[in-house]
Design an enzyme around this catalytic site. Structure first.
Site, mmCIF file in Angstrom:
data_model
loop_
_atom_site.group_PDB
_atom_site.id
_atom_site.type_symbol
_atom_site.label_atom_id
_atom_site.label_comp_id
_atom_site.label_asym_id
_atom_site.label_seq_id
_atom_site.Cartn_x
_atom_site.Cartn_y
_atom_site.Cartn_z
ATOM 1 N N ALA A 34 -5.283 6.723 10.992
ATOM 2 C CA ALA A 34 -4.070 5.977 10.616
ATOM 3 C C ALA A 34 -4.327 4.487 10.752
ATOM 4 O O ALA A 34 -3.963 3.864 11.753
ATOM 5 C CB ALA A 34 -2.896 6.410 11.498
ATOM 6 N N ASP A 73 -15.358 -0.835 11.494
ATOM 7 C CA ASP A 73 -14.982 -0.632 12.892
ATOM 8 C C ASP A 73 -15.819 0.435 13.593
ATOM 9 O O ASP A 73 -15.585 0.741 14.767
ATOM 10 C CB ASP A 73 -13.499 -0.273 13.000
ATOM 11 C CG ASP A 73 -13.140 1.022 12.280
ATOM 12 O OD1 ASP A 73 -14.010 1.594 11.581
ATOM 13 O OD2 ASP A 73 -11.978 1.462 12.401
ATOM 14 N N HIS A 106 -6.244 5.367 -2.280
ATOM 15 C CA HIS A 106 -5.512 6.606 -2.021
ATOM 16 C C HIS A 106 -5.414 7.381 -3.333
ATOM 17 O O HIS A 106 -4.325 7.787 -3.771
ATOM 18 C CB HIS A 106 -4.141 6.307 -1.434
ATOM 19 C CG HIS A 106 -4.205 5.818 -0.014
ATOM 20 N ND1 HIS A 106 -4.289 6.663 1.065
ATOM 21 C CD2 HIS A 106 -4.229 4.562 0.497
ATOM 22 C CE1 HIS A 106 -4.338 5.959 2.181
ATOM 23 N NE2 HIS A 106 -4.314 4.672 1.852
ATOM 24 N N ALA A 144 -2.455 8.255 6.022
ATOM 25 C CA ALA A 144 -1.345 8.082 6.952
ATOM 26 C C ALA A 144 -0.096 7.562 6.239
ATOM 27 O O ALA A 144 0.520 6.572 6.643
ATOM 28 C CB ALA A 144 -1.756 7.134 8.066
ATOM 29 N N GLU A 185 0.870 -1.178 0.000
ATOM 30 C CA GLU A 185 0.000 0.000 0.000
ATOM 31 C C GLU A 185 0.907 1.228 0.000
ATOM 32 O O GLU A 185 1.411 1.652 1.035
ATOM 33 C CB GLU A 185 -0.924 0.016 1.216
ATOM 34 C CG GLU A 185 -1.942 1.141 1.137
ATOM 35 C CD GLU A 185 -2.864 1.198 2.337
ATOM 36 O OE1 GLU A 185 -3.942 1.789 2.216
ATOM 37 O OE2 GLU A 185 -2.496 0.672 3.403
ATOM 38 N N ASP A 188 -7.291 -3.335 8.003
ATOM 39 C CA ASP A 188 -6.348 -2.224 7.833
ATOM 40 C C ASP A 188 -5.651 -1.953 9.171
ATOM 41 O O ASP A 188 -5.353 -0.808 9.511
ATOM 42 C CB ASP A 188 -7.050 -0.971 7.307
ATOM 43 C CG ASP A 188 -6.081 0.092 6.791
ATOM 44 O OD1 ASP A 188 -4.903 -0.243 6.538
ATOM 45 O OD2 ASP A 188 -6.484 1.266 6.662
#
Length: 408
Positions: free
Chosen positions: A330, A269, A216, A161, A150, A295
């Site tokens: 992050a 989450d 991203h 992040a 990534e 992640d």
């Protein structure tokens, strides 16, 4: 009033039972038969099912001498498959030693992830190549299922992040350098495909059997369609680190959701996504095209405090990880057992849809569905035991209990 997410806890024995709990035995030469659980199979949920294990595999029929384990009142699920995970248990897959990486892998196994792809974050190319060499050794040993890069080929506009100073355009020659360093164990590369060299890099990855993931990114709808047509098949953490949907400029999200060739990652989450956004993804992509991911960074499975994500310092407060400099989210401290419980108790997904997003769908994406991702004869005996409230109680990987459930 909206339902609250249940408190997460580590696997533990049954509570409040009249008789003392007894840890289950490891499968011996005669194997084991697990009986009575509500079992999630490829065909759906089966009540009072029987599943037999012999050696490292699920078998079609048990040995006559196989001990019978009564799992009445429990759920039996396939082990989770995480295709996007940066670490856990205080260990980072981007910079850790082999011992530290194994600590992180084990942390996630305790929470039900029996197959894990190790993700790196943006760094100097030589550093990434060295870490890829280490991770490839662990892949050859079977400890991880491959490597996900990534960065650094991502957009500075949507860096999240990642260190902006280390970002670069996706030059196919440099992408190839990472593939070579991974020695055949690169599984996925996240790219901002609108950058110079992006489409050529997608084609290179597709030619080498490596997943090209759009993420991203600051791409337009049209640029994203071009990337998918070139071979991109994954949306890296859909919604996050990309332009949001506009009625005149629908952006990458619409293109990724509408195309049946694309699997969309979701971080369930409660911080990265609103439940309505998750429901929207399931509605448009369908239950066969969603993969729940963690992640996770190295704070997963631990407490609050300060950590490093690549070269960047991260503060974890109340389980939410943010960059010290700038406050961007992050990664996460998520484990996949929490993602499952939230999916079925807060998001109200059908259990079989949530389980597919945690097992079958990512396994198919990785080309591993012949071995993992469902409870079928001939596959690895990777399975999970949960109580009626979806609290994880037991984890078996390749026929051995990582966490042996204690039952009355």
């Amino acid at each position: 009033m909206a339902a609250k997410e249940p408190h997460n806890s580590a696997p533990s024995g049954a509570r409040g039972t009249a008789r003392p709990a007894t840890p289950l035995p490891q499968p011996g030469s005669d194997g084991l038969v697990l009986s009575g659980a509500r079992t999630v199979l490829p065909t759906g949920v089966v009540e009072d099912a029987r599943l037999s294990v012999e050696g490292t595999r699920i078998t079609a029929s048990p040995s006559e001498n196989a001990p019978l384990i009564d799992l009445t009142g429990h759920w039996l699920l396939p082990g989770f498959v995480d295709i996007h995970n940066h670490g856990g248990g205080g260990a980072s897959f981007s910079s850790g030693t082999a011992e530290q990486i194994l600590t992180g892998v084990h942390t996630h196994r305790l929470h039900g992830t029996t197959t894990l792809v190790a993700s790196t974050v943006t760094d100097d190319m030589d550093v990434l190549a060295r870490q890829a060499g280490l991770l490839s050794e662990l892949a050859e040993q079977g400890d991880v299922a491959g490597i996900h890069f990534e960065g650094p080929f991502i957009s500075p506009c949507r860096k999240g992040a990642h260190s902006e100073a280390l970002l670069r355009d996706p030059d196919p020659a440099e992408v190839r350098k990472l593939l070579d360093a991974a020695r055949g164990h690169a599984k996925m590369v996240t790219l901002a495909t609108e950058l110079p060299g992006g489409i050529e890099s997608v084609r290179l990855l597709a030619e080498h059997g490596v997943i090209a993931a759009v993420g991203h990114t600051d791409a337009t709808y049209e640029q994203t369609v071009e990337a998918i047509d070139a071979g991109a098949t994954v949306a890296t953490h859909l919604y996050n680190a990309m332009p949001q949907i506009g009625h005149r400029a629908p952006g990458p999200i619409a293109a990724l959701l509408e195309d049946g060739r694309v699997t969309v990652e979701l971080i369930n989450d409660g911080t990265h996504l609103h439940p309505a956004a998750l429901q929207l993804a399931f509605h448009h992509a369908g239950p066969d095209r969603v993969a729940f991911i963690t992640d996770a960074m190295d704070a997963a499975g631990g407490g609050d405090g300060r950590f490093l994500l690549g070269p960047l310092e991260v503060e974890v407060t109340d389980g939410v990880a943010r960059l010290v400099d700038g406050g961007a989210i992050a990664g996460s401290t998520l484990t996949l057992d929490r993602a499952l419980r939230r999916a079925v108790t807060v998001d109200r997904l059908p259990v079989e849809h949530a389980v597919a997003a945690l097992s079958a769908n990512p396994a198919r994406l990785l080309g591993l569905y012949d071995r993992v991702g469902s409870l079928e004869p001939g596959k690895d005996a990777d399975l999970l035991v949960l109580d009626a409230d979806f609290t994880l109680k037991g984890v078996m990987r390749k026929g051995e209990w990582v966490v042996a459930p204690e039952l009355p």
